[in-house]
Design a protein around this motif. Structure first.
Motif, PDB file in Angstrom:
ATOM      1  N   ILE B  92      -8.957 -18.267   2.891  1.00 38.05           N
ATOM      2  CA  ILE B  92     -10.018 -18.039   1.971  1.00 38.05           C
ATOM      3  C   ILE B  92     -10.275 -16.337   1.909  1.00 38.05           C
ATOM      4  CG2 ILE B  92     -12.554 -18.062   2.210  1.00 38.05           C
ATOM      5  CD1 ILE B  92     -12.545 -20.547   3.312  1.00 38.05           C
ATOM      6  N   ILE B  93      -9.792 -15.666   2.763  1.00 37.11           N
ATOM      7  CA  ILE B  93     -10.160 -14.155   2.614  1.00 37.11           C
ATOM      8  C   ILE B  93      -9.050 -13.676   1.934  1.00 37.11           C
ATOM      9  CG2 ILE B  93      -9.894 -12.049   3.896  1.00 37.11           C
ATOM     10  CD1 ILE B  93     -11.713 -13.248   6.184  1.00 37.11           C
ATOM     11  N   GLY B  94      -7.819 -14.111   2.262  1.00 33.98           N
ATOM     12  CA  GLY B  94      -6.489 -13.715   1.423  1.00 33.98           C
ATOM     13  C   GLY B  94      -6.707 -14.284   0.040  1.00 33.98           C
ATOM     14  N   GLY B  95      -7.045 -15.302  -0.044  1.00 37.30           N
ATOM     15  CA  GLY B  95      -7.101 -15.997  -1.429  1.00 37.30           C
ATOM     16  C   GLY B  95      -8.066 -15.318  -2.406  1.00 37.30           C
ATOM     17  N   ASN B 155      -2.489 -11.247   4.251  1.00 36.92           N
ATOM     18  CA  ASN B 155      -1.953 -12.017   3.287  1.00 36.92           C
ATOM     19  C   ASN B 155      -2.164 -11.785   2.080  1.00 36.92           C
ATOM     20  OD1 ASN B 155      -0.557 -13.535   5.210  1.00 36.92           O
ATOM     21  ND2 ASN B 155      -2.175 -15.041   5.568  1.00 36.92           N
ATOM     22  N   SER B 156      -3.420 -11.129   1.835  1.00 35.18           N
ATOM     23  CA  SER B 156      -3.899 -11.039   0.450  1.00 35.18           C
ATOM     24  C   SER B 156      -2.805 -10.149  -0.517  1.00 35.18           C
ATOM     25  CB  SER B 156      -5.292 -10.397   0.559  1.00 35.18           C
ATOM     26  OG  SER B 156      -5.176  -8.977   0.973  1.00 35.18           O
ATOM     27  N   ALA B 157      -2.179  -9.140  -0.060  1.00 30.49           N
ATOM     28  CA  ALA B 157      -1.287  -8.871  -0.831  1.00 30.49           C
ATOM     29  C   ALA B 157      -0.097  -9.673  -1.448  1.00 30.49           C
ATOM     30  CB  ALA B 157      -0.438  -7.584   0.066  1.00 30.49           C
ATOM     31  N   ILE B 158       0.204 -10.309  -0.618  1.00 30.44           N
ATOM     32  CA  ILE B 158       1.306 -11.510  -1.431  1.00 30.44           C
ATOM     33  C   ILE B 158       0.679 -12.251  -2.391  1.00 30.44           C
ATOM     34  CG2 ILE B 158       2.772 -13.278  -0.631  1.00 30.44           C
ATOM     35  CD1 ILE B 158       3.383 -11.823   1.904  1.00 30.44           C
ATOM     36  N   VAL B 159      -0.536 -12.832  -2.155  1.00 29.91           N
ATOM     37  CA  VAL B 159      -1.138 -13.413  -2.986  1.00 29.91           C
ATOM     38  C   VAL B 159      -1.387 -12.709  -4.216  1.00 29.91           C
ATOM     39  CG1 VAL B 159      -3.360 -14.994  -3.325  1.00 29.91           C
ATOM     40  CG2 VAL B 159      -2.116 -15.088  -1.285  1.00 29.91           C
ATOM     41  N   ALA B 160      -1.953 -11.381  -4.163  1.00 29.48           N
ATOM     42  CA  ALA B 160      -2.337 -10.742  -5.241  1.00 29.48           C
ATOM     43  C   ALA B 160      -1.078 -10.371  -6.264  1.00 29.48           C
ATOM     44  CB  ALA B 160      -2.759  -9.418  -4.812  1.00 29.48           C
ATOM     45  N   ARG B 161      -0.058 -10.330  -5.552  1.00 29.28           N
ATOM     46  CA  ARG B 161       1.309  -9.874  -6.302  1.00 29.28           C
ATOM     47  C   ARG B 161       1.531 -11.327  -7.034  1.00 29.28           C
ATOM     48  NH1 ARG B 161       6.805  -7.567  -4.174  1.00 29.28           N
ATOM     49  NH2 ARG B 161       6.928  -9.358  -3.137  1.00 29.28           N
ATOM     50  N   LEU B 162       1.666 -12.514  -6.342  1.00 25.42           N
ATOM     51  CA  LEU B 162       1.992 -13.578  -7.067  1.00 25.42           C
ATOM     52  C   LEU B 162       1.104 -13.696  -8.483  1.00 25.42           C
ATOM     53  CD1 LEU B 162       3.855 -16.030  -7.137  1.00 25.42           C
ATOM     54  CD2 LEU B 162       2.314 -17.239  -5.806  1.00 25.42           C
ATOM     55  N   THR B 163      -0.255 -13.953  -7.900  1.00 25.60           N
ATOM     56  CA  THR B 163      -1.478 -13.818  -8.980  1.00 25.60           C
ATOM     57  C   THR B 163      -1.101 -13.225 -10.267  1.00 25.60           C
ATOM     58  OG1 THR B 163      -2.788 -14.424  -7.179  1.00 25.60           O
ATOM     59  CG2 THR B 163      -3.759 -14.043  -9.309  1.00 25.60           C
ATOM     60  N   ARG B 164      -0.709 -11.701  -9.986  1.00 28.50           N
ATOM     61  CA  ARG B 164      -0.658 -11.005 -11.139  1.00 28.50           C
ATOM     62  C   ARG B 164       0.449 -11.542 -12.044  1.00 28.50           C
ATOM     63  NH1 ARG B 164       3.137  -6.880 -11.289  1.00 28.50           N
ATOM     64  NH2 ARG B 164       2.950  -5.383 -12.712  1.00 28.50           N
ATOM     65  N   ILE B 165       1.504 -11.882 -11.492  1.00 31.08           N
ATOM     66  CA  ILE B 165       2.850 -12.209 -12.139  1.00 31.08           C
ATOM     67  C   ILE B 165       2.467 -13.320 -12.858  1.00 31.08           C
ATOM     68  CG2 ILE B 165       5.164 -13.078 -12.082  1.00 31.08           C
ATOM     69  CD1 ILE B 165       5.354 -11.357  -9.573  1.00 31.08           C
ATOM     70  N   LEU B 166       2.044 -14.319 -12.084  1.00 32.04           N
ATOM     71  CA  LEU B 166       1.671 -15.677 -12.810  1.00 32.04           C
ATOM     72  C   LEU B 166       0.520 -15.426 -14.111  1.00 32.04           C
ATOM     73  CD1 LEU B 166       1.204 -17.903  -9.701  1.00 32.04           C
ATOM     74  CD2 LEU B 166       3.046 -18.006 -11.422  1.00 32.04           C
TER      75      LEU B 166
END
Ligand SMILES: Nc1ncnc2c1ncn2[C@@H]1O[C@H](COP(=O)(O)OP(=O)(O)OP(=O)(O)O)[C@@H](O)[C@H]1O
Ligand SMILES: [Mg+2]
Lengths: 269, 285
Positions: B92-95, B155-166
């Motif tokens: 939840i936090i990372g997301g 974890n949030s950094a990885i989620v952020a990078r993926l979200t940005r690209i998608l």
């Protein structure tokens, strides 16, 4: 009558390079203008600039009046209400023109609901749905009910383009911008879509900015043409005179190519 | 029958739930059930000496006992609850942080986007565990809460990078432009088009993050940086069993099985969920 779209001395630069130079033309309410030019000549850029949706890093200069309001330098927040009420766009590629994760009915419904909120119309599910079905019927989609419940990947390219036109119509725009709406379609479907667009524009007295690289296609659909080459206007005038007596050699070559193609068709058995 | 009819006939069939979804759901459901039940009931008091030391599994003690004679099965059940709490909390936090930053970067001007992207790359270069250790070490002592926050941020950094690209890929589509022209605001575009389109891929990644969070928490606990006693984290059970791993291997095997089964279960579930969430995949599945 003041023009719906009045572009004056529009140039677009990207990193010191001029993509568009000193382009000027205007479209009156109900008028149909064709924008012709080869790939990369700046047709789509002109259309996007007109509604203030140029990509980051592209800097426009000059003046663009959309329904009397200056687009260049305007804040996005001020453009949002203007765009929906004045212009709508149908794009070249029917596959990317629709959200793949939304059924056709909902997708057209979103546009209907936005328009209804703007005009203070009914936004309940039943009235939205009945208008959606009505629109799908107007763009001559068979079995509107079934199409409305389909995903974009479940209908054909021509049907997707009709659905995209229905979405554009849902906005009740005064100006319809069609950016090569038939390029990705086969010849028969192309002719049908062109006929549909022409009929809809006439019925609703919409203005049309029709973009294409195909001279004969444009000829049947518009009153006036602007010919663009390397980001500059090389010819501008009523469609008949441009075709009969093209001044610029580039237009001459376009007309000659179209004639040669026609002749080839006539000779063919 | 035309091509269209054929396509419709195939796609109208109900989405076939893949076996991955079923198995994943059963495993995760089991952990959830066990974890929740420990709030009301455990076979033994988790801190009481309920048997002899280092007993092998028997009917009284299904997973044997530890060095202090505590029932291992009880401790592992409580471990389920802690693992799920950390997994859910960290996701939840990372997301929330990751998706927000990713969307901001996708919409931002080029300069801000470049800055955010560079910052994320630096964060991602740090191993999750190292980053979490730094955060725990710089906060007021180890607790379950700090572990969750630390793992979530890592974890949030990885989620952020993926979200940005998608999100950028979706933003380039014509239907976004068409929607903008018909007067949709940026927020509207995010809710109507971007989130639904990136959700299937994001969901799978969040599940992956869930699994990583469970492992990271076990690692932190193993190092003594996780939830302090009496919270029986699997990582701490593994650490306590380390000294007697040759004489009583089951003390290490049992929490290990619990940990691995939950991580595998979550990943299977995510795989199945993706096929259900994405209508363009249903046809093929
Ligand atoms: N975001 C951008 N950044 C930099 N250059 C761009 C950008 N978008 C377009 N261009 C350039 O601007 C020129 C005109 O592009 P535009 O899309 O308007 O062409 P077009 O006339 O619509 O061509 P087509 O018929 O292929 O659609 C091209 O050379 C293109 O490379
Ligand atoms: Mg173009």
């Amino acid at each position: 009558m003041s023009p719906l779209l009045d572009i004056e001395g529009l140039s677009i630069h990207a990193g010191g390079k001029a993509l568009l130079s000193n382009v000027s033309f205007s479209i009156l309410p109900g008028e149909r203008l064709g924008l012709i030019g080869e790939s990369g000549s700046g047709k789509s850029l002109t259309a996007l600039a007109a509604i203030g949706l140029l990509a980051d890093g592209l800097r426009p200069s000059g003046s663009i009046l959309l329904d009397g309001k200056q687009v260049i330098g305007a804040r996005d927040r001020d453009l949002v209400p203007l765009r929906g009420a004045v212009a709508a766009v149908v794009f070249q590629e029917p596959l990317t023109a629709l959200d793949p994760l939304m059924k056709i009915g909902r997708q057209v419904g979103e546009a209907v609901r936005r328009r209804a909120r703007r005009d203070g119309g009914a936004t309940d599910a039943t009235s939205v749905m009945s208008e959606v079905l009505d629109l799908l019927d107007q763009v001559a989609l068979p079995q509107p009910q079934r199409i409305a419940e389909s995903w974009p990947h479940e209908i054909s390219g021509g049907q997707r383009q009709r659905a995209a036109i229905a979405m554009a119509l849902a906005c009740k725009p005064k100006l319809l911008i069609a950016d090569e709406p038939t390029t990705a379609l086969d010849v028969t479907t192309q002719a049908e879509i062109l006929k549909l667009l022409g009929q809809l524009v006439r019925e609703r007295n919409m203005a049309l900015l029709f973009i294409s690289h195909d001279l004969p296609v444009v000829a049947g659909a518009v009153d006036r043409v602007v010919v663009l080459r390397h980001g500059r206007i090389v010819e501008h005038g009523p469609v008949a005179s441009v075709f009969r007596q093209p001044i610029h050699e580039y237009t001459q070559s376009l007309v000659a190519a179209a004639r040669a193609f026609d002749n080839a068709l006539e000779i063919a058995p | 029958m035309t091509d269209m009819d054929l396509v419709n006939a195939v796609s109208e069939g109900r989405p076939r739930r893949s076996w991955t979804f079923t198995i994943g759901a059963v495993i995760v459901g089991l952990h959830l059930l066990v974890g929740l039940s420990t709030l009301f009931w455990t076979p033994y008091d988790p801190s009481a000496m309920s048997g002899g030391r280092l007993e092998v599994p028997s009917f009284e003690h299904l997973a044997g006992t530890d060095r202090l004679g505590r029932d291992l099965f009880t401790l592992i059940m409580i471990g389920s609850r802690i693992a799920l709490t950390v997994g859910i909390g960290a996701v939840i936090i990372g997301g929330l942080i990751g998706i927000t930053i990713g969307l901001i970067a996708a919409f931002a001007s080029k300069t801000l986007d470049d800055m955010l992207a560079a910052g994320l790359d630096i964060l991602i270069a740090f191993p999750t565990l190292l980053l979490a250790m730094l955060i725990v070490a710089s906060s007021e002592g180890a607790s379950l809460g700090t572990a969750i926050i630390a793992i979530g941020i890592a974890n949030s950094a990885i989620v952020a990078r993926l979200t940005r690209i998608l999100a950028k890929r979706v933003l380039a589509m014509d239907y976004i432009t068409a929607s903008r022209i018909s007067g949709t605001t940026w927020l509207g575009v995010v809710i109507i088009h971007i989130l639904p389109n990136i959700w299937p891929t994001l969901l799978v990644n969040l599940a992956l993050q869930f699994g990583l969070a469970v492992i990271a928490e076990a690692s932190l606990s193993y190092l003594g940086l996780g939830a302090p006693p009496p919270n029986a984290s699997w990582g701490r059970l593994l650490q306590e069993a380390q000294g007697t791993v040759y004489s009583a291997p089951f003390g290490a095997i049992a929490p290990g099985i619990a940990l691995v089964s939950l991580v595998i279960g979550i990943n299977l579930l995510a795989d199945g969920l993706r096929d259900i969430a994405d209508p363009t995949r249903r046809r093929r599945s």
